[in-house]
Design an enzyme around this catalytic site. Structure first.
Site, PDB file in Angstrom:
ATOM      1  CG  ASP A 271     -19.378  84.702 -19.462  1.00  0.00           C
ATOM      2  OD1 ASP A 271     -18.790  84.475 -20.550  1.00  0.00           O
ATOM      3  OD2 ASP A 271     -18.755  84.832 -18.395  1.00  0.00           O
TER       4      ASP A 271
HETATM    5  C1  BGC Z   1     -15.570  84.505 -19.953  1.00  0.00           C
HETATM    6  C2  BGC Z   1     -15.832  85.876 -20.537  1.00  0.00           C
HETATM    7  C3  BGC Z   1     -15.333  85.932 -21.950  1.00  0.00           C
HETATM    8  C4  BGC Z   1     -16.016  84.835 -22.756  1.00  0.00           C
HETATM    9  C5  BGC Z   1     -15.614  84.776 -24.202  1.00  0.00           C
HETATM   10  C6  BGC Z   1     -16.082  83.399 -20.840  1.00  0.00           C
HETATM   11  O1  BGC Z   1     -15.640  82.162 -20.401  1.00  0.00           O
HETATM   12  O2  BGC Z   1     -16.135  84.406 -18.666  1.00  0.00           O
HETATM   13  O3  BGC Z   1     -15.215  86.863 -19.745  1.00  0.00           O
HETATM   14  O4  BGC Z   1     -15.548  87.197 -22.496  1.00  0.00           O
HETATM   15  O5  BGC Z   1     -15.691  83.585 -22.179  1.00  0.00           O
HETATM   16  O6  BGC Z   1     -14.324  84.333 -24.348  1.00  0.00           O
END
Ligand code: BGC
Length: 731
Positions: A271
């Site tokens: 993540d």
């Molecule tokens: C989120 C993810 C997301 C990623 C990219 C993160 O803060 O938890 O679900 O895909 O950002 O935007």
């Protein structure tokens, strides 16, 4: 300088000429990795053998906010990723979170995943995946960051709307076709957030304490199905910790379970900002590091990406022999496999974007997911041909819900708001007026606008209130949880007053979460409309007008009070800033309500129709089975009303006696059947040993314990219409 460049160019041309002559005389064979007739694994090994150490390291981490490097020298493209999971997100700047302001990236918004789960229709999940996959492909993305399958543990989690509800069986059955649909387009799904990311408070570091049984029975099944049945090509690690290790580099979750036990051959992507250590990232299962923001890197230092844990620090450890190159090669193989499955697949379709067909798909999903929670005196449907005064109240009638909410935000080609949808359907014959009634804006005088709405409600033939939550912080929004189970902005007061002013009140809730309804007894009709995407307003109006007969059912329970939720009752949320212990164990959602005999406000699996269904008796093809066998259950269902409608028939298993505590019942099958008035169909379910099993911590295995079981078939988890008993014999 000019002259030097000119001379170099000339030399280059003459060299090219010479190479050309030699090539014409002795054509070199195509490198194995470019030969699409060779097996992919051979092509991977060949490409790997051609890469330098630096090139290998370069593909293991981000090069921009949403891409990782390719191998330009070998013609292996960059990997571009996009959120996910409800539409293809607008382009972002290379190195900033702000929008790139492209003018050709306005997408179709599909309904939020809670709405998809509420259709209980795997064919809808396939259509969803196919359409969003086409959009991602058109935009040249290799990876779609979604779908999310974290289990709905508490109604306060700001991201529940991005997930598929509280039941592992339902989420498993819905995630698989979504993946198939997307990946058919040569775009990888990146199923997220693995695992135990069930709250937004403290999500970046909180350590989840959960027993093995609960992990395997509740929190892992949807991910396992995504890997083993869906064949997802990527998985995103979660922010939080488990066993005191960050989930993005977690030995137990990523190496032992995901890669070894489940045989996952795809890529683990962190993540954004979920990576914390070079050695752990190297050894504990992470393949691509994204979004890290250490040492102020979020503020765009030049070459920030070189400072990632899996960039120069990783390279240095490889060069000085502290990390074995085999560790790197293992990651590179997976990343190359992803490229062969996506960007290097010559048979990849081209995709399509923001088409009418996609809008129609979004609308069909919304129409099947919207739930009629209550309909006293058949207030709904409202006749669109009848001249009547319709008063619409509520900020959400005019609020765009495809933007906001965090990473699932979208820039849409169009979004039909509820107000517009109601006008489309009722505008020809009805006189429609609107009063805001409440506002999320803090500076508004709530009392005054409430009073205006109540006064006008008394004059109307029918009042449609459109409220609920929204995509702002502390509502249904990433990075924070809700602060209260009640509706915000004094909506409860407003609804209560509207109900007193006009008995013909329809409450439409736009939310991805359960909410308290202190006014429930006074409101005759309640509709759960979710965040339903580009066609939200039309889908809602088609249900209100009866053009579409509602057929969605709840993918999670609505407790009466927040304290009726297990984690809240046991003071097991949000933890002590360091740890959160899932004290309720396997008793999540309806499993808790059943075991504690708590009456929910609306139970898991609940949803009404404008027609009615009669259930016959369940019958089994045999009364006994052994572990390797299965039993077939049949039950006739008849549409006993006067409209065509769809019923979701649910099968729950009840274990009469077990060595371990078990839920009173667990969902183990469902079918959605469309029936004409008077039509009857027999629905069948296959019950095998897996449906009877629990996860035994001591044995570290699923166990089906011999004894008596009951199959309960019903219209919801609390509306069981027929049951039949059978034995599982010992071997
Ligand atoms: C989120 C993810 C997301 C990623 C990219 C993160 O803060 O938890 O679900 O895909 O950002 O935007």
């Amino acid at each position: 300088m000019r002259q030097t460049l000119f001379a170099t160019a000339l030399l280059g041309l003459s060299l090219l000429g010479r190479i050309g002559t030699t090539d014409a005389a002795q054509p070199t064979a195509k490198p194995v990795y470019l030969d699409k007739n060779r097996p992919v694994e051979e092509r991977i090994e060949d490409a790997l053998s051609r890469m330098t150490l630096e090139e290998k390291v370069a593909i293991c981490h981000a090069q921009s906010k949403f891409s990782s490097a390719g191998v330009p020298r070998l013609g292996i493209p960059e990997i571009w990723m996009t959120d996910g999971p409800h539409g293809v997100r607008m382009e972002k700047m290379w190195d900033e979170w702000s929008d790139a302001k492209w003018t050709n990236d306005s997408c179709t918004a599909f309904p939020a995943l809670t709405c998809l789960a509420a259709t209980w229709n795997p064919a809808m999940a396939d259509a969803y995946g196919q359409a969003i996959g086409e959009e991602a492909r058109y935009r040249n993305k290799a990876v779609l960051l979604g779908p999310g399958v974290n289990i709905y543990r508490i109604p306060l989690n700001g991201r529940n709307f991005e997930y598929m509800g509280e039941d592992p069986y339902l989420a498993s059955k819905m995630v698989v076709p979504y993946i198939h649909g997307v990946q058919r387009n040569g775009v990888a799904t990146c199923v997220k957030h693995f695992a135990l990311n069930n709250q937004e408070i403290d999500r970046e570091y909180v350590n989840v304490i959960v027993d093995d049984r609960t992990l395997h029975e509740i929190y892992l099944p949807a991910f396992k199905a995504a890997v083993q049945e869906g064949g997802t090509w990527a998985i995103m690690g979660a922010y939080n910790r488990y066993k005191d290790q960050f989930c993005c580099h977690n030995q137990y979750l990523l190496n032992d379970i995901l890669k070894q036990e489940w045989g996952f051959d795809g890529v683990v992507i962190s993540d954004w900002g979920g990576t914390h250590d070079t050695h752990q990232a190297a050894y504990n299962g992470l393949d691509i590091e994204m979004g890290t923001w250490t040492d102020g890197l979020a503020w765009n230092w030049s070459n920030a990406y070189d400072k990632y844990f899996l960039a120069k620090p990783f390279l240095a450890e490889l060069q000085n022999g502290k990390i074995d190159e085999k560790v790197l090669d293992e990651k590179v193989r997976r990343i190359l496999r992803l490229s062969f499955r996506t960007t290097l697949n010559p048979d990849r379709p081209y995709g399509s974007f923001a088409t009418e067909e996609h809008a129609l798909t979004a609308r069909r999903i919304a129409q099947e997911g919207i739930i009629l929670l209550k309909n006293e005196d058949n207030l709904l449907p409202l006749d669109p041909k009848q001249p009547q005064k319709i008063l619409i109240v509520g900020e959400n009638a005019k609020q765009m819900m495809t933007c906001g909410g965090g990473s699932s935000e979208l820039k849409v080609k169009h979004e039909v708001l509820p107000m517009e949808g109601i006008e489309n359907y009722f505008g020809d014959h009805a006189q429609i007026t609107y009063v805001e009634g409440y506002s999320s804006h803090p500076a508004i005088n709530r009392h005054a606008i409430r009073q205006q709405a109540v006064d006008e409600a008394a004059q109307a033939d029918v009042v449609i209130f459109v409220g609920g939550l929204n995509k702002k912080d502390n509502q249904d929004c990433e990075a924070s949880d809700r602060r209260s189970y009640n509706l915000p902005y004094e909506q409860d007061q407003l609804i209560a007053e509207l109900a007193r002013a006009n008995r013909r009140l329809v409450v439409v809730l736009v939310s991805g979460n359960a909410v308290a309804m202190p006014w429930v007894a006074d409101v005759p009709a309640i509709v759960q409309a979710w965040y339903s995407g580009s066609e939200a307003g039309n889908a809602l109006a088609s249900i209100l007008s009866g053009e579409v007969n509602p057929s969605g059912k709840l993918p999670f329970s609505f407790p009466v009070r927040l304290e009726d939720n297990a984690a809240i009752a046991l003071d097991a949320y949000p933890g002590d800033r360091k740890n959160v212990e899932y004290k309720e164990g396997i008793f999540v959602g309806y499993r808790w309500h059943d075991s504690r005999q708590i009456e929910p406000l609306f139970c898991f699996g609940h949803g009404l129709s404008y027609t009615s269904f009669e259930y016959g008796s369940a019958s089994l093809d045999r009364q006994e089975m052994k572990t390797g066998d299965s039993i077939t259950l049949s039950i006739p269902i008849r549409n006993s009303g006067s409209r065509t409608g769809a019923e979701i028939v649910q099968l729950y298993i009840h274990d009469k006696k077990a060595s371990l505590p078990r839920p009173v019942k667990e969902l183990k099958g469902f079918r959605k059947v469309v029936l004409e008035p008077g039509e009857e169909q027999t629905v069948t379910f296959t019950i095998d040993a897996q449906a009877l099993s629990y996860y035994d911590d001591d044995k570290q295995a699923w166990v089906a314990e011999p004894g008596t079981f009951e199959a309960w078939v019903g219209a919801s988890s609390r509306d069981i219409r027929s049951q039949a008993a059978f034995e599982l014999l010992s071997e």
